[in-house]
Design a protein around this motif. Structure first.
Motif, short mmCIF file in Angstrom:
data_model
loop_
_atom_site.label_atom_id
_atom_site.label_comp_id
_atom_site.label_asym_id
_atom_site.label_seq_id
_atom_site.Cartn_x
_atom_site.Cartn_y
_atom_site.Cartn_z
N SER A 110 3.51 9.62 5.47
CA SER A 110 3.81 8.48 4.60
C SER A 110 2.28 8.69 4.21
O SER A 110 1.00 8.34 5.56
CB SER A 110 4.13 8.31 5.37
OG SER A 110 3.57 6.66 5.46
N VAL A 111 2.42 8.54 2.92
CA VAL A 111 0.63 8.43 2.20
C VAL A 111 0.25 7.14 2.05
O VAL A 111 0.75 6.33 0.34
CB VAL A 111 0.79 9.60 1.52
CG1 VAL A 111 -0.48 9.38 1.04
CG2 VAL A 111 1.15 10.87 1.23
N TYR A 112 -1.42 6.96 2.11
CA TYR A 112 -2.02 5.55 1.88
C TYR A 112 -3.17 6.43 1.45
O TYR A 112 -4.06 7.04 2.06
CB TYR A 112 -2.51 4.93 3.59
CG TYR A 112 -1.09 4.03 3.17
CD1 TYR A 112 -0.27 4.41 4.33
CD2 TYR A 112 -0.63 2.45 3.07
CE1 TYR A 112 0.97 4.44 4.52
CE2 TYR A 112 0.31 2.28 3.80
CZ TYR A 112 1.28 2.87 4.07
OH TYR A 112 2.57 2.76 4.69
N THR A 113 -3.39 5.96 -0.15
CA THR A 113 -4.84 6.73 -0.50
C THR A 113 -5.57 5.81 -1.03
O THR A 113 -5.17 4.49 -2.34
CB THR A 113 -4.19 7.86 -1.59
OG1 THR A 113 -5.68 8.23 -2.21
CG2 THR A 113 -3.38 7.48 -2.81
N ILE A 114 -6.71 5.96 -1.05
CA ILE A 114 -7.78 4.90 -1.75
C ILE A 114 -8.88 5.79 -2.62
O ILE A 114 -9.21 6.62 -2.45
CB ILE A 114 -8.31 3.88 -0.96
CG1 ILE A 114 -8.24 3.43 -0.01
CG2 ILE A 114 -9.31 3.11 -1.23
CD1 ILE A 114 -9.24 3.12 1.62
N LYS A 156 1.44 8.70 8.81
CA LYS A 156 0.36 7.87 8.34
C LYS A 156 -0.39 8.46 8.41
O LYS A 156 -1.73 8.33 9.18
CB LYS A 156 1.05 6.72 8.99
CG LYS A 156 0.95 5.30 7.53
CD LYS A 156 0.32 3.90 8.74
CE LYS A 156 1.42 3.52 9.06
NZ LYS A 156 0.59 1.92 9.67
N ILE A 157 -0.76 8.56 7.08
CA ILE A 157 -2.06 9.48 6.64
C ILE A 157 -2.52 9.03 5.22
O ILE A 157 -2.28 8.11 4.70
CB ILE A 157 -1.86 11.32 6.05
CG1 ILE A 157 -1.37 11.60 6.73
CG2 ILE A 157 -3.29 11.19 5.67
CD1 ILE A 157 -1.37 12.15 8.24
N GLN A 202 -3.85 15.66 -3.68
CA GLN A 202 -3.60 16.05 -2.33
C GLN A 202 -2.86 15.75 -2.14
O GLN A 202 -2.04 15.25 -1.06
CB GLN A 202 -5.48 15.67 -1.56
CG GLN A 202 -5.37 15.79 -0.20
CD GLN A 202 -4.67 17.02 0.28
OE1 GLN A 202 -6.18 17.97 0.19
NE2 GLN A 202 -4.01 17.64 0.84
N ALA A 203 -2.93 13.79 -2.38
CA ALA A 203 -2.05 12.96 -2.04
C ALA A 203 -0.34 13.83 -2.10
O ALA A 203 0.37 13.36 -1.46
CB ALA A 203 -2.26 12.11 -2.35
N ALA A 204 -0.10 14.43 -3.56
CA ALA A 204 1.58 14.28 -3.60
C ALA A 204 1.35 15.80 -2.92
O ALA A 204 2.44 15.79 -2.54
CB ALA A 204 1.43 14.84 -5.23
N GLY A 211 7.60 10.33 -9.40
CA GLY A 211 8.68 9.17 -8.67
C GLY A 211 8.26 9.29 -7.09
O GLY A 211 8.97 9.29 -6.66
N LEU A 212 7.25 9.31 -7.13
CA LEU A 212 6.23 9.32 -5.27
C LEU A 212 5.49 7.99 -5.33
O LEU A 212 5.52 7.56 -6.03
CB LEU A 212 5.38 10.09 -5.67
CG LEU A 212 5.50 11.73 -5.76
CD1 LEU A 212 3.82 12.76 -5.94
CD2 LEU A 212 6.33 13.20 -5.37
N LYS A 213 6.24 8.00 -3.59
CA LYS A 213 6.10 6.49 -3.52
C LYS A 213 5.31 6.69 -2.48
O LYS A 213 5.15 6.75 -1.99
CB LYS A 213 7.41 5.96 -2.71
CG LYS A 213 8.62 5.51 -3.27
CD LYS A 213 8.43 4.18 -3.54
CE LYS A 213 9.85 4.60 -4.38
NZ LYS A 213 10.13 4.78 -5.50
N ILE A 214 4.05 6.99 -2.90
CA ILE A 214 2.34 6.75 -2.44
C ILE A 214 1.84 5.49 -2.30
O ILE A 214 1.53 4.90 -3.29
CB ILE A 214 1.25 7.31 -3.27
CG1 ILE A 214 2.45 9.29 -2.37
CG2 ILE A 214 0.16 7.92 -2.47
CD1 ILE A 214 1.34 11.09 -3.40
#
Ligand code: SAH
Length: 219
Positions: free
Chosen positions: A108-112, A87-88, A98-100, A130-133
């Motif tokens: 598994s990406v969490y971004t703020i 998890k990042i 960058q998240a993509a 279709g990305l689950k970010i």
């Protein structure tokens, strides 16, 4: 709404970008594969897409920039070498590129992001692809405690010091990649947590937009 198109021209330009990254010393195959696959031009406005594969930072509006491909590849390589999965948390979604890249690599990406307009645009691109970010609006210097701890934290804006809230949300043996320095230039810094100890190493110089928030720079 972002329109999806991936013609031969963009594919060839992505290949050239990857060859250039290789010449610059990026050699992690997972990183290079992600750069070849993720359609960087979709993170640009339609009228700027021809610049998407040049190796430079580019304005994305709201006074912010998408980092140059080399910088994203450099940070991603630092992360993957020390933290191959998990998890990042990314602080500073910006364009979402960058998240993509991290999502493509299986993290598994969490971004703020603190700017609503940028959050909205990046979420549109994620949904087209279709990305689950997981995304959130807010001050990323305070982290995202609901999902902590994180195996990796990547901060894509320049900070005066590693925010202590982020250090608290780092898992044991987790790693934080963060540009640290003044408002003009920063050194890429790796902070590793092992047991109760934090270790810090500095690398090359970069120039990022400022990390603005309670544990970053003032407005
Ligand atoms: N990772 C991005 C690069 C974005 S530039 C990309 O791939 O395009 C840095 C971003 O950090 C900007 O969008 C800026 O608004 C955001 N930012 C700065 N301070 C922040 C904070 N405290 N919390 C969240 N986002 C922040």
């Amino acid at each position: 709404m972002v329109e999806k198109r991936d013609d031969r021209v963009y594919r060839d330009r992505r290949q050239e970008m990857v060859e250039q990254l290789r010449r610059y010393g990026i050699n992690n195959s997972r990183v290079l594969e992600a750069f070849l696959a993720v359609e960087r031009h979709l993170f640009f406005d339609p009228e700027s897409r021809d610049y998407a594969y040049d190796d430079c930072a580019f304005p994305i509006g709201c006074g912010q920039t998408i980092s140059q491909p080399f910088t994203v590849a450099y940070m991603t390589s630092m992360l993957v070498e020390r933290c191959p999965a998990g998890k990042i948390l990314e602080v500073g979604t910006g364009s979402g590129y960058q998240a993509a890249i991290l999502d493509y690599m299986g993290y598994s990406v969490y971004t703020i992001e603190r700017i609503p307009e940028l959050l909205k645009r990046s979420s549109e691109v994620f949904s087209v692809l279709g990305l689950k970010i997981h995304q959130r609006l807010g001050d990323g210097t305070l982290g995202w405690s609901d999902h902590a701890p994180y195996k990796g934290i990547i901060v894509t804006a320049g900070a005066p010091e590693p925010p202590s809230s982020l250090l608290e949300q780092l898992a044991d043996n987790g790693v934080m990649i963060i540009p640290i320095g003044g408002s003009v230039g920063q050194r890429m810094t790796v902070v590793t947590r092992s047991g109760g100890r934090l270790e810090r190493e500095s690398f090359h110089a970069f120039a990022f937009v400022p990390l603005i928030g309670r544990e970053g720079w003032g407005e």
